[in-house]
Structures are given as structure tokens and as C-alpha cells.
Design an enzyme around this catalytic site. Sequence first.
Site, mmCIF file in Angstrom:
data_model
loop_
_atom_site.group_PDB
_atom_site.id
_atom_site.type_symbol
_atom_site.label_atom_id
_atom_site.label_comp_id
_atom_site.label_asym_id
_atom_site.label_seq_id
_atom_site.Cartn_x
_atom_site.Cartn_y
_atom_site.Cartn_z
ATOM 1 N N ARG A 220 7.869 0.267 13.202
ATOM 2 C CA ARG A 220 8.377 -0.244 11.910
ATOM 3 C C ARG A 220 9.527 -1.239 12.089
ATOM 4 N NH1 ARG A 220 5.927 3.299 8.106
ATOM 5 N NH2 ARG A 220 5.609 5.341 9.029
ATOM 6 N N ASP B 249 1.502 -15.788 6.376
ATOM 7 C CA ASP B 249 0.963 -17.138 6.173
ATOM 8 C C ASP B 249 0.981 -17.525 4.697
ATOM 9 O OD1 ASP B 249 0.497 -17.526 8.858
ATOM 10 O OD2 ASP B 249 -1.677 -17.256 8.745
ATOM 11 N N HIS C 124 12.807 -2.930 1.617
ATOM 12 C CA HIS C 124 12.245 -1.648 2.059
ATOM 13 C C HIS C 124 13.156 -0.543 1.542
ATOM 14 C CE1 HIS C 124 9.486 -3.648 4.771
ATOM 15 N NE2 HIS C 124 10.490 -4.453 5.064
ATOM 16 N N LEU C 125 12.555 0.502 1.055
ATOM 17 C CA LEU C 125 13.345 1.634 0.555
ATOM 18 C C LEU C 125 14.122 2.291 1.697
ATOM 19 C CD1 LEU C 125 10.441 3.043 -1.580
ATOM 20 C CD2 LEU C 125 12.601 2.206 -2.529
ATOM 21 N N GLU D 158 12.818 -9.704 0.825
ATOM 22 C CA GLU D 158 12.036 -8.568 1.343
ATOM 23 C C GLU D 158 12.835 -7.276 1.148
ATOM 24 O OE1 GLU D 158 11.126 -8.983 5.499
ATOM 25 O OE2 GLU D 158 10.203 -6.981 5.636
ATOM 26 N N ALA E 102 3.383 -0.924 4.597
ATOM 27 C CA ALA E 102 2.860 -0.934 5.976
ATOM 28 C C ALA E 102 2.403 -2.321 6.416
ATOM 29 C CB ALA E 102 1.718 0.065 6.099
ATOM 30 N N ASN F 219 8.006 -5.767 -1.323
ATOM 31 C CA ASN F 219 8.037 -4.639 -0.403
ATOM 32 C C ASN F 219 6.607 -4.549 0.135
ATOM 33 O OD1 ASN F 219 8.012 -2.297 1.033
ATOM 34 N ND2 ASN F 219 9.067 -1.065 -0.523
ATOM 35 N N PRO G 151 0.790 -1.225 0.000
ATOM 36 C CA PRO G 151 0.000 0.000 0.000
ATOM 37 C C PRO G 151 0.829 1.287 0.000
ATOM 38 C CG PRO G 151 -0.123 -1.096 2.129
ATOM 39 C CD PRO G 151 0.522 -2.060 1.179
ATOM 40 N N ASN G 152 0.321 2.234 -0.735
ATOM 41 C CA ASN G 152 0.870 3.597 -0.834
ATOM 42 C C ASN G 152 2.130 3.706 -1.685
ATOM 43 O OD1 ASN G 152 -1.142 4.865 0.899
ATOM 44 N ND2 ASN G 152 -0.191 3.700 2.547
ATOM 45 N N TYR H 116 11.058 8.972 1.099
ATOM 46 C CA TYR H 116 11.030 7.884 0.111
ATOM 47 C C TYR H 116 11.687 8.240 -1.219
ATOM 48 C CZ TYR H 116 7.910 5.601 3.399
ATOM 49 O OH TYR H 116 7.395 5.006 4.524
ATOM 50 N N ARG I 267 13.721 4.096 12.038
ATOM 51 C CA ARG I 267 12.480 4.871 12.054
ATOM 52 C C ARG I 267 11.662 4.550 13.320
ATOM 53 N NH1 ARG I 267 9.627 4.609 6.426
ATOM 54 N NH2 ARG I 267 8.546 6.356 7.406
ATOM 55 N N ARG J 237 4.900 10.982 -2.507
ATOM 56 C CA ARG J 237 4.656 10.642 -1.106
ATOM 57 C C ARG J 237 5.912 10.905 -0.278
ATOM 58 N NH1 ARG J 237 4.887 4.487 1.143
ATOM 59 N NH2 ARG J 237 4.175 4.931 3.242
HETATM 60 C C1 DQA Z 1 8.474 0.809 3.478
HETATM 61 C C2 DQA Z 1 8.610 1.016 4.993
HETATM 62 C C3 DQA Z 1 7.285 0.819 5.693
HETATM 63 O O1 DQA Z 1 7.427 1.033 7.094
HETATM 64 C C4 DQA Z 1 6.257 1.813 5.169
HETATM 65 O O2 DQA Z 1 5.004 1.574 5.767
HETATM 66 C C5 DQA Z 1 6.174 1.845 3.688
HETATM 67 C C6 DQA Z 1 7.378 1.677 2.884
HETATM 68 C C7 DQA Z 1 9.777 1.153 2.731
HETATM 69 O O3 DQA Z 1 9.872 0.780 1.568
HETATM 70 O O4 DQA Z 1 10.658 1.804 3.288
HETATM 71 O O5 DQA Z 1 5.106 2.098 3.131
HETATM 72 O O6 DQA Z 1 8.183 -0.560 3.237
#
Ligand code: DQA
Length: 145
Positions: A112, A88, A101-102, A99, A78, A75, A11-12, A24, A108, A19
Site C-alpha cells: 500500500r 493515465d 486515503h482514510l 488524493e 485498492a 480516493n 472499490p469497496n 476504516y 500499513r 468493512r
Molecule cells: C484506502 C487505502 C487502500 O490501501 C485500500 O485498498 C482502500 C482504502 C483508504 O482510504 O485508506 O480500499 O484508499
Amino acid sequence: MTKRVLVLNGPNLNLLGTREPETYGAETLKDVEALCHAAAAELGLSLDFRQSNHEGELVTWIQDARTTADGLLINPAAYSHTSVAIQDALRAVSLPVAEVHLTNIHQREAFRHHSYVSSVAFGVICGFGTLGYRLALMALADKLK
Ligand code: DQA
């Protein structure tokens, strides 16, 4: 045979570029998709790149990957910090998972610092911005050799 990697974005992440750019960065999800396709071509992987704001849709895509992919890059955004359902599903498909994460989630807010996905991933990359996607694809290509 060409190995197939499914890249999932939570999401997002569709709002990347606009954003919280101070957190980011300025690159858009289209830019990330382009860099993943370029890396996949170099690494000899075939790539399916997707984003969803819906947990259930991500779960369904992970389940479908049982027959359509050899490895997963995710990724979870949230949902990393909340989703037992995604953990699961990833456990159920038993494909190698990388996995990404940017941002450096450990630098943070405390909420998180834990990811439900990390325990089912063979590796976690965080804090290197969009380069993390390329690094994760390199790791997957190596894993799938
Ligand atoms: C994220 C880190 C997460 O905590 C956050 O909710 C995101 C992006 C990252 O790519 O850094 O939406 O996964």
C-alpha cells in the site's frame, strides 16, 4: 463562477461502516457524502459524489470530467496501488487532483506504500479518516480560486 468538484471513490468504499471498522471506522459512505456536501456548501463549491467498484467506470468518469468538473478529489482505494489506467486518465484530463486515503497507507502493508495516483495529484492526504475529504476540498477550493 462556482467551481465544480468531482469526488470519486474506488472499490469497496461502498462498504464503509461495516468493512473492517477497526481500520476504516464506523462512518458510512453516505456519511462521507454528507460531510463533503456540507464542506462544499461552506467553500462555495458544487459537488458530484460517486463510487464505483469498476476500474473502467472510474476511468470513464475521469475522462468525462474534462468538460464537467474543475477539479477532482479521488480516493482510488485498492486501485491506488495497481492502476496505470487511472493514472493515465488523470494525466489526460489535466485537472487539479487531490488524493485522499482514510488510513495512513505508509503505516500499513508494503504493497500500500506506493500509489500510482500520487504522481499526478497536487497533494495527498492520508491517515485522518473522513476529515481528509474535508481537508482535500479546502485545498481544492484554494487551488481553484
Ligand atoms: C484506502 C487505502 C487502500 O490501501 C485500500 O485498498 C482502500 C482504502 C483508504 O482510504 O485508506 O480500499 O484508499
